[in-house]
Design an enzyme around this catalytic site. Structure first.
Site, PDB file in Angstrom:
ATOM      1  N   ASP A   1       0.809  -1.277   0.073  1.00 36.28           N
ATOM      2  CA  ASP A   1      -0.015  -0.104  -0.152  1.00 36.28           C
ATOM      3  C   ASP A   1       0.961   1.193  -0.147  1.00 36.28           C
ATOM      4  OD1 ASP A   1       0.924  -0.261   2.520  1.00 36.28           O
ATOM      5  OD2 ASP A   1      -0.731   0.037   3.471  1.00 36.28           O
TER       6      ASP A   1
ATOM      7  N   HIS B   1      22.455   2.492 -19.253  1.00 32.02           N
ATOM      8  CA  HIS B   1      21.453   3.006 -18.157  1.00 32.02           C
ATOM      9  C   HIS B   1      21.679   2.123 -16.838  1.00 32.02           C
ATOM     10  CE1 HIS B   1      18.297   3.751 -21.625  1.00 32.02           C
ATOM     11  NE2 HIS B   1      19.230   4.824 -21.491  1.00 32.02           N
TER      12      HIS B   1
ATOM     13  N   ASP C   1      25.229  10.767 -14.843  1.00 30.95           N
ATOM     14  CA  ASP C   1      24.173  11.291 -15.589  1.00 30.95           C
ATOM     15  C   ASP C   1      23.054  11.658 -14.852  1.00 30.95           C
ATOM     16  OD1 ASP C   1      22.106  11.637 -17.458  1.00 30.95           O
ATOM     17  OD2 ASP C   1      22.867  10.273 -18.786  1.00 30.95           O
TER      18      ASP C   1
ATOM     19  N   ASP D   1      19.138  17.719 -17.708  1.00 36.32           N
ATOM     20  CA  ASP D   1      19.766  16.399 -18.026  1.00 36.32           C
ATOM     21  C   ASP D   1      21.230  16.567 -18.184  1.00 36.32           C
ATOM     22  OD1 ASP D   1      20.409  13.823 -18.892  1.00 36.32           O
ATOM     23  OD2 ASP D   1      19.056  13.988 -20.958  1.00 36.32           O
TER      24      ASP D   1
ATOM     25  N   HIS E   1      24.965   5.158 -29.120  1.00 31.26           N
ATOM     26  CA  HIS E   1      23.511   5.802 -29.136  1.00 31.26           C
ATOM     27  C   HIS E   1      23.410   7.207 -29.861  1.00 31.26           C
ATOM     28  CE1 HIS E   1      25.294   8.881 -26.109  1.00 31.26           C
ATOM     29  NE2 HIS E   1      25.972   7.838 -25.621  1.00 31.26           N
TER      30      HIS E   1
ATOM     31  N   HIS F   1      18.371  14.341 -27.489  1.00 31.32           N
ATOM     32  CA  HIS F   1      16.960  14.348 -27.782  1.00 31.32           C
ATOM     33  C   HIS F   1      16.459  15.516 -27.197  1.00 31.32           C
ATOM     34  CE1 HIS F   1      17.334  13.788 -23.352  1.00 31.32           C
ATOM     35  NE2 HIS F   1      18.347  12.847 -23.498  1.00 31.32           N
TER      36      HIS F   1
ATOM     37  N   HIS G   1      13.149  12.792 -22.114  1.00 26.79           N
ATOM     38  CA  HIS G   1      12.974  12.533 -23.435  1.00 26.79           C
ATOM     39  C   HIS G   1      11.682  13.067 -23.791  1.00 26.79           C
ATOM     40  CE1 HIS G   1      15.894   8.637 -22.749  1.00 26.79           C
ATOM     41  NE2 HIS G   1      16.534   9.746 -22.755  1.00 26.79           N
TER      42      HIS G   1
ATOM     43  N   GLU H   1      24.920  14.887 -26.007  1.00 25.47           N
ATOM     44  CA  GLU H   1      25.495  14.215 -25.245  1.00 25.47           C
ATOM     45  C   GLU H   1      26.392  13.031 -25.830  1.00 25.47           C
ATOM     46  OE1 GLU H   1      22.538  11.481 -23.446  1.00 25.47           O
ATOM     47  OE2 GLU H   1      20.979  12.856 -24.181  1.00 25.47           O
TER      48      GLU H   1
ATOM     49  N   TYR I   1      32.684   4.567 -25.233  1.00 21.52           N
ATOM     50  CA  TYR I   1      32.621   3.344 -24.335  1.00 21.52           C
ATOM     51  C   TYR I   1      33.509   2.311 -24.645  1.00 21.52           C
ATOM     52  CZ  TYR I   1      28.554   6.417 -23.596  1.00 21.52           C
ATOM     53  OH  TYR I   1      27.637   7.448 -23.470  1.00 21.52           O
TER      54      TYR I   1
ATOM     55  N   ARG J   1      30.694   9.933 -20.980  1.00 22.84           N
ATOM     56  CA  ARG J   1      29.536  10.911 -21.875  1.00 22.84           C
ATOM     57  C   ARG J   1      29.776  12.329 -21.193  1.00 22.84           C
ATOM     58  NH1 ARG J   1      26.084   7.541 -21.174  1.00 22.84           N
ATOM     59  NH2 ARG J   1      24.884   8.110 -19.569  1.00 22.84           N
TER      60      ARG J   1
ATOM     61  N   GLU K   1      27.267  15.708 -21.345  1.00 23.25           N
ATOM     62  CA  GLU K   1      26.033  15.898 -21.710  1.00 23.25           C
ATOM     63  C   GLU K   1      25.691  17.524 -21.324  1.00 23.25           C
ATOM     64  OE1 GLU K   1      22.943  13.378 -20.161  1.00 23.25           O
ATOM     65  OE2 GLU K   1      21.524  14.313 -21.810  1.00 23.25           O
TER      66      GLU K   1
END
Ligand code: GLY
Ligand code: MN
Ligand code: MN
Length: 439
Positions: free
Chosen positions: A38, A241, A258, A269, A348, A352, A359, A382, A386, A404, A406
């Site tokens: 709950d 991710h 990130d 972002d 990638h 965006h 996004h 970004e 890698y 990265r 960004e």
């Protein structure tokens, strides 16, 4: 800072105009999401619903009905009624009177009356707009209303069913002056959190402890993370991710963060990658500089009238040239780009749309061609590299490095405006900031 009710009204005015005469639009907010048993997640209203209403409570549906003249539309809000008992447990509700007095609804109803009241609102319309695919449960309700209209003798079914998102997404893509102000605040708070992370990090620290430093700044400013923060040390930076954030940060490794906050429904972002011990190794430096050069070249492409894909092409050109120079890729740059041989190091896109959703909404193609930048759009830039820890095609010294960088960029008639400029990104600036913090 808050958006004035007049701006929400202007958005409904614009929506009604675009819908045209004899149309009805139905837009529901998000359902409450349960975390376990709950305990629910902290509620966050649906972005497009909030964009049109400014109403942040759960269990709400807005209806916009245009007649012959779309500028004279009817705006109804279905919401939770005031309930002293429930308000003791769960807090204030605007209720029916609040929906009219504080949120400018022409009519307001208890949400429990939706099924009862909605048929007479839909039946007069030629065009019926709703958010196709937003929520299967709500969509099933819409289908049942349309079914009732089809079966009932006294009712008429709308001639055309249309996508509401096709209109609202385009509106949301171009940010107003107020939205830009809010996005600048979100960017500033996000930048401050990244600066704090650079100042706090040290070998032996856990990734989640560094994440806590970001959350401290977000929380101090009344914000929440706009998405699951990524804090990846060493090879974890290669997991695009990565959100576990449960490993130790090691001396000699980089850490990739990130993370961005959500301020008043608008997202920041930012990605930054920096050395856990404050000094880049020669290999880290070399790869980092390639990514930074790619990012700066990509930002330069963000000009009114330029294809949104251009930043990606510019970034890829520099990334691939850099990989060839460092010996990680072998061959001709153009050939490596055309065959996408660089994909295992850069898999990638370069950006965006950014706004109320990280996004964000808005088409990327118009008539099957890449869309061109317009003033008021916000896009992330970004690029990254890698090098997988088990990539035996490259020399050992490069393995397990993930980088990265960004930033969030506003398109203006004067060129790109980097909203997130308040967090350093050159090698010297990062090392200096970290050295000062360690002193
Ligand atoms: N943080 C999600 C992204 O950069 O796309
Ligand atoms: Mn992003
Ligand atoms: Mn990001």
């Amino acid at each position: 800072m808050k958006i004035a009710q007049t701006e929400f009204k202007q958005r409904r005015d614009q929506l009604a105009q675009t819908m045209g005469p004899n149309s009805v639009a139905i837009i529901a907010t998000s359902p409450v999401a349960m975390r376990n048993r709950d305990a629910d997640y902290k509620y966050r209203a649906d972005s497009s619903f909030y964009y049109l209403t400014g109403f942040a409570e759960p269990e709400a549906v807005a209806v916009i009905e245009t007649g012959e003249d779309p500028s004279n539309y009817l705006y109804s809000l279905f919401c939770r009624e005031r309930d002293p008992e429930m308000e003791i447990w769960n807090g204030y509700r605007a209720g029916i009177d609040g929906a009219i007095d504080d949120y400018d609804a022409d009519e307001a109803y208890a949400i429990d009356l939706l099924d009862e009241e909605i048929l007479s609102k839909i039946t007069h319309s030629d065009n019926f707009y709703y958010r196709i695919g937003q929520n299967s449960q709500f969509e099933a309700r819409i289908t049942s209303w349309l079914g009732k209209l089809a079966q009932g003798r006294q009712f008429k079914v709308p001639m055309q069913i249309k996508s509401l998102d096709c209109i609202v997404d385009e509106m949301r893509l171009i940010k107003s002056a107020t939205e830009i102000e809010l996005m600048q605040i979100a960017a500033d708070i996000s930048a401050k959190a990244h600066v704090r992370a650079m100042q706090c990090v040290h070998p032996g620290m856990m990734e989640y402890a560094l994440e806590a430093e970001l959350n401290y700044i977000f929380g101090q400013k009344g914000c929440v993370p706009a998405y699951g923060s990524i804090v990846g040390g060493g090879a974890n930076g290669c997991i695009l991710h990565y959100v576990e954030n449960d490993q130790e940060l090691k001396d000699g490794d980089l850490v990739l963060i990130d993370a961005g906050c959500e301020y008043q429904f608008y997202a920041g972002d930012i990605s930054r990658t920096f050395p856990v011990n404050g000094r880049f190794s020669p290999q880290q430096k070399a790869l980092y500089q390639v990514v930074l050069d790619a990012q700066l070249a990509a930002i330069e492409q963000i000009q009114v009238g330029v294809s949104y894909k251009q930043p990606h092409y510019a970034a890829v050109q520099i990334l691939v040239s850099g990989l060839v120079e460092l010996g990680l890729l072998k061959g001709e740059v153009e050939e490596l780009i055309n065959t996408e041989a660089y994909h295992r190091f850069y898999m990638h896109g370069t950006g965006h749309w950014l706004g109320m959703d990280v996004h964000d909404v808005g088409e990327y193609q118009i008539d099957a061609a890449p869309r061109q930048f317009e003033a008021g759009m916000v896009i992330t830039v970004e690029p990254g590299l890698y090098i997988a820890p088990d990539d035996m095609t490259v020399d050992e010294q490069w393995r397990g490095i993930g980088i990265r960088i960004e930033d969030d960029v506003l398109v203006t008639a004067q060129g790109p405006h980097v909203l997130t400029a308040n967090v350093v990104k050159s090698i010297d600036d990062i090392e200096q900031l970290m050295a000062k913090a360690q002193a």
